[in-house]
Design a protein around this motif. Structure first.
Motif, short mmCIF file in Angstrom:
data_model
loop_
_atom_site.label_atom_id
_atom_site.label_comp_id
_atom_site.label_asym_id
_atom_site.label_seq_id
_atom_site.Cartn_x
_atom_site.Cartn_y
_atom_site.Cartn_z
N LEU A 46 0.83 -1.20 0.00
CA LEU A 46 0.00 0.00 0.00
C LEU A 46 0.87 1.26 0.00
CD1 LEU A 46 -3.32 0.56 1.76
CD2 LEU A 46 -1.57 2.27 2.04
N HIS A 47 1.90 1.26 0.81
CA HIS A 47 2.75 2.45 0.93
C HIS A 47 3.71 2.62 -0.26
CE1 HIS A 47 1.04 3.61 4.70
NE2 HIS A 47 1.11 2.36 5.09
N ARG A 48 3.88 1.59 -1.06
CA ARG A 48 4.65 1.75 -2.29
C ARG A 48 3.82 2.44 -3.37
NH1 ARG A 48 6.90 -3.37 -1.10
NH2 ARG A 48 5.50 -4.44 -2.52
N HIS A 49 2.51 2.35 -3.27
CA HIS A 49 1.63 2.91 -4.29
C HIS A 49 0.95 4.21 -3.87
CE1 HIS A 49 1.89 -0.44 -7.12
NE2 HIS A 49 2.06 -1.17 -6.05
N PHE A 50 0.99 4.53 -2.57
CA PHE A 50 0.33 5.72 -2.05
C PHE A 50 1.23 6.38 -1.02
CE2 PHE A 50 -2.86 2.64 -3.29
CZ PHE A 50 -3.69 3.39 -4.12
#
Length: 196
Positions: A46-50
């Motif tokens: 999730l944190h790689r994309h947002f």
């Protein structure tokens, strides 16, 4: 998820997972950890994309707004066909049977999300504002076709329909949608006096 396995459309996978959590457990259960677990992906995905969780939630809401805008185009094309009451009842049911009621609760509960959405140009209460615009546009088209009174205040009618529809669908403690007859009664009542 094992390393080296490609994720197909990870954003949509995460959005769908968040939607399932919202519908099943409500906005209080929605965390980055619960979303990645539900999606079956590693926590860091999730944190790689947002940029952060509020960015993820803002994109989720924006994506769901896009769905309402697609529905609006289809509803405008339905002007002049079927019945005004039937078209409106169907549109309200489609909007509120989706994740819209849960998204409204989410946006209301998260100040950071609400602020981010306003920065992105989403005024009012996201999804409810777009649903109101959708119905007002449709009602205006029907008025232009003579299927509503020429002096019908389509903006006010749309707000009445969305507000009442939201209360009708959100007020269900059982988690079941209202009966079609209940939705029809709401639409018929709001249109009283403006339908020829």
């Amino acid at each position: 998820m094992p390393t080296g396995v490609a994720l197909r459309d990870v954003r949509e996978q995460l959005f769908d997972a968040a939607e399932r959590i919202l519908l099943r457990e409500g906005q209080q259960a929605l965390t980055s950890r619960s979303v990645t677990a539900e999606a079956g992906v590693a926590k860091g995905v999730l944190h790689r994309h947002f940029a952060d969780f509020d960015a993820f939630l803002a994109d989720l809401v924006t994506d769901r707004i896009g769905r309402v805008e697609q529905q609006a185009a289809a509803l405008r094309e339905a002007a002049g066909s079927g019945t005004v009451e039937g078209n409106l009842a169907g549109a309200l049911t489609e909007v509120f049977s989706s994740v819209a009621v849960a998204v409204v609760a989410l946006v209301t509960a998260r100040d950071g999300l609400r602020a981010r959405l306003r920065e992105e140009g989403h005024g009012g209460i996201p999804l409810l504002a777009e649903a109101t615009d959708m119905l007002a546009g449709y009602l205006g088209a029907e008025r232009g076709l003579g299927r509503l009174a020429p002096d019908a205040d389509t903006a006010t009618l749309a707000m009445m329909l969305v507000g009442t529809g939201h209360l009708l669908f959100a007020g269900r403690r059982t988690g079941t949608a209202p009966e079609a007859a209940e939705v029809g009664t709401v639409v018929r009542t709001v249109l009283a006096g403006v339908a020829p």
